[in-house]
Motif scaffolding. Structure first.
Motif, mmCIF file in Angstrom:
data_model
loop_
_atom_site.group_PDB
_atom_site.id
_atom_site.type_symbol
_atom_site.label_atom_id
_atom_site.label_comp_id
_atom_site.label_asym_id
_atom_site.label_seq_id
_atom_site.Cartn_x
_atom_site.Cartn_y
_atom_site.Cartn_z
ATOM 1 N N GLU A 107 0.831 -1.213 0.000
ATOM 2 C CA GLU A 107 0.000 0.000 0.000
ATOM 3 C C GLU A 107 0.862 1.258 0.000
ATOM 4 O O GLU A 107 0.544 2.229 -0.689
ATOM 5 C CB GLU A 107 -0.946 -0.014 1.211
ATOM 6 C CG GLU A 107 -2.073 -1.012 1.039
ATOM 7 C CD GLU A 107 -2.846 -1.309 2.307
ATOM 8 O OE1 GLU A 107 -3.739 -2.180 2.255
ATOM 9 O OE2 GLU A 107 -2.563 -0.690 3.358
ATOM 10 N N GLU A 108 1.974 1.251 0.743
ATOM 11 C CA GLU A 108 2.826 2.449 0.749
ATOM 12 C C GLU A 108 3.475 2.646 -0.632
ATOM 13 O O GLU A 108 3.600 3.775 -1.099
ATOM 14 C CB GLU A 108 3.895 2.390 1.849
ATOM 15 C CG GLU A 108 3.354 2.473 3.269
ATOM 16 C CD GLU A 108 2.596 3.754 3.644
ATOM 17 O OE1 GLU A 108 1.951 4.371 2.763
ATOM 18 O OE2 GLU A 108 2.629 4.113 4.830
ATOM 19 N N ALA A 109 3.849 1.544 -1.279
ATOM 20 C CA ALA A 109 4.401 1.663 -2.644
ATOM 21 C C ALA A 109 3.335 2.254 -3.566
ATOM 22 O O ALA A 109 3.622 3.094 -4.431
ATOM 23 C CB ALA A 109 4.867 0.300 -3.142
ATOM 24 N N GLU A 190 -6.616 3.654 3.889
ATOM 25 C CA GLU A 190 -5.567 2.633 4.067
ATOM 26 C C GLU A 190 -4.651 2.940 5.239
ATOM 27 O O GLU A 190 -4.139 2.031 5.894
ATOM 28 C CB GLU A 190 -4.778 2.459 2.761
ATOM 29 C CG GLU A 190 -5.636 1.745 1.739
ATOM 30 C CD GLU A 190 -4.925 1.343 0.467
ATOM 31 O OE1 GLU A 190 -5.475 0.467 -0.229
ATOM 32 O OE2 GLU A 190 -3.861 1.885 0.126
ATOM 33 N N GLU A 191 -4.443 4.233 5.493
ATOM 34 C CA GLU A 191 -3.567 4.590 6.615
ATOM 35 C C GLU A 191 -4.161 4.154 7.958
ATOM 36 O O GLU A 191 -3.436 3.983 8.935
ATOM 37 C CB GLU A 191 -3.295 6.103 6.626
ATOM 38 C CG GLU A 191 -2.517 6.605 5.421
ATOM 39 C CD GLU A 191 -1.098 6.067 5.348
ATOM 40 O OE1 GLU A 191 -0.408 6.057 6.370
ATOM 41 O OE2 GLU A 191 -0.697 5.653 4.261
ATOM 42 N N ALA A 192 -5.479 3.986 8.008
ATOM 43 C CA ALA A 192 -6.099 3.533 9.262
ATOM 44 C C ALA A 192 -5.530 2.174 9.677
ATOM 45 O O ALA A 192 -5.286 1.927 10.865
ATOM 46 C CB ALA A 192 -7.611 3.438 9.087
ATOM 47 N N GLN A 193 -5.282 1.311 8.679
ATOM 48 C CA GLN A 193 -4.686 -0.012 8.993
ATOM 49 C C GLN A 193 -3.209 0.142 9.366
ATOM 50 O O GLN A 193 -2.697 -0.540 10.255
ATOM 51 C CB GLN A 193 -4.800 -0.964 7.801
ATOM 52 C CG GLN A 193 -6.160 -1.601 7.627
ATOM 53 C CD GLN A 193 -7.216 -0.583 7.268
ATOM 54 O OE1 GLN A 193 -8.027 -0.192 8.099
ATOM 55 N NE2 GLN A 193 -7.214 -0.108 6.038
ATOM 56 N N HIS A 194 -2.534 1.072 8.690
ATOM 57 C CA HIS A 194 -1.101 1.265 8.965
ATOM 58 C C HIS A 194 -0.884 1.741 10.397
ATOM 59 O O HIS A 194 0.073 1.329 11.054
ATOM 60 C CB HIS A 194 -0.498 2.304 8.007
ATOM 61 C CG HIS A 194 -0.602 1.906 6.572
ATOM 62 N ND1 HIS A 194 -0.119 2.669 5.550
ATOM 63 C CD2 HIS A 194 -1.145 0.809 5.992
ATOM 64 C CE1 HIS A 194 -0.363 2.066 4.404
ATOM 65 N NE2 HIS A 194 -0.989 0.946 4.645
ATOM 66 N N ALA A 195 -1.761 2.629 10.851
ATOM 67 C CA ALA A 195 -1.611 3.145 12.223
ATOM 68 C C ALA A 195 -1.662 1.991 13.226
ATOM 69 O O ALA A 195 -0.905 1.961 14.194
ATOM 70 C CB ALA A 195 -2.708 4.162 12.509
HETATM 71 FE FE LIG Z 1 0.970 4.581 5.781
#
Ligand SMILES: [Fe+2]
Ligand SMILES: [Fe+2]
Length: 304
Positions: A107-109, A190-195
């Motif tokens: 996801e970050e890529a 998507e950042e919600a999962q990353h956190a």
């Molecule tokens: Fe992220």
């Protein structure tokens, strides 16, 4: 710390539900509308510069949008290798963990690609070039030279900061260009999962560290904050030049001084203060080291 706050299995499932592609957000019919602002005023703070006309304020707002894309591009370039390095030593330990972390990296890529695509679309539609701090690999090298727990903390700060930007400032703003707003919404999803994954990374690294290493990591985190703040100060100079060339006039000395102070503070809140004071970030940090959380809260007072 022994208790895990989130589960890899749940995060992976959430990530699989959310998945979206870059191509649906920009290109073809999806074009930026330069008649509208790109950033919410709480982050852009262009109205605090009354010597700019409404049109000029909108242009500055859009420059800040361009910068937002670049700065996220920069930070995601160090997040990606860090997550891969964190996943690699124990790929066989837990299948959900491995898949969730690899999904995080993917996801970050994708976000790096997304920000590049939007930056290219911006540059095509905007009359003059906008310089950005970097290069990304030099920033990544400087950040990754710190202890892994320090890097995991700055990443956690960045992920929660993204959540706050969207929920507090973007979601209910009906003035924003819908295409740019959609980028911010999809990033937030998507950042919600990353956190959550970052919280687990911080917890794992802190559990394996002694008191002295934790101290060192918090100092490292604060050093990274200082390093990024120096970059933001430079970015404000770039934004000032970009604005002057875009509006075709130079500001007076007093106006430039006001621009520098308002915009540096706006950048500090956007990228530093809004992460450092996020309740979840502060809570995780207090679990790692209560005195460290107090040090960070003290410094964050300068970043409002
Ligand atoms: Fe992220
Ligand atoms: Fe991202």
């Amino acid at each position: 710390m022994t208790m895990q706050t989130y589960s890899y299995r749940d995060v992976l499932a959430a990530s699989e539900r959310v998945d979206w592609s870059v191509e649906t957000l920009i290109g073809g019919e999806k074009r930026l509308d330069f008649a509208r602002p790109f950033m919410p005023e709480t982050l852009a703070r262009v109205r605090a510069l009354p010597f700019l006309s409404a049109d000029e304020q909108r242009v500055l707002n859009q420059i800040r949008g361009r910068t937002y894309l670049s700065i996220f591009g920069l930070v995601e370039e160090f997040i990606l290798p860090f997550v891969l390095d964190h996943a690699r030593p124990s790929l066989r330990e837990d299948d959900y963990r491995t898949r969730a972390l690899l999904q995080f990296a993917t996801e970050e890529a994708k976000h790096i690609h997304l920000f590049k695509r939007f930056s290219a679309a911006f540059d095509q539609g905007f009359a003059t070039p906008c310089a950005v701090i970097g290069p990304a690999d030099a920033v990544a090298k400087a950040v990754l030279a710190h202890p892994p727990l320090a890097v995991a903390l700055i990443i956690l700060h960045i992920e929660w900061m993204t959540q706050r930007h969207y929920l507090d400032s973007v979601k209910d703003d009906q003035q924003l260009d819908p295409v740019f707003k959609d980028l911010l919404r999809h990033h937030w999803m998507e950042e919600a999962q990353h956190a959550k994954l970052d919280t687990m990374m911080v917890e794992a690294l802190a559990a394996a560290a002694n008191a002295c290493q934790i101290d060192h990591a918090i100092t490292g985190y604060l050093d990274i904050v200082g390093f990024l703040d120096g970059g933001l100060k430079q970015q404000v100079e770039f934004d000032l030049s970009a604005l002057e060339s875009a509006i075709g006039r130079q500001l007076g000395e007093a106006e430039r001084a006001r621009f520098r102070s308002v915009q540096h503070q706006a950048n500090r809140w956007t990228y530093l203060g809004s992460g450092m004071t996020h309740g979840r970030f502060a809570g995780t940090l207090a679990g790692v080291q209560p005195t460290g959380a107090l040090r960070v809260a003290e410094l964050a007072k300068d970043f409002h």
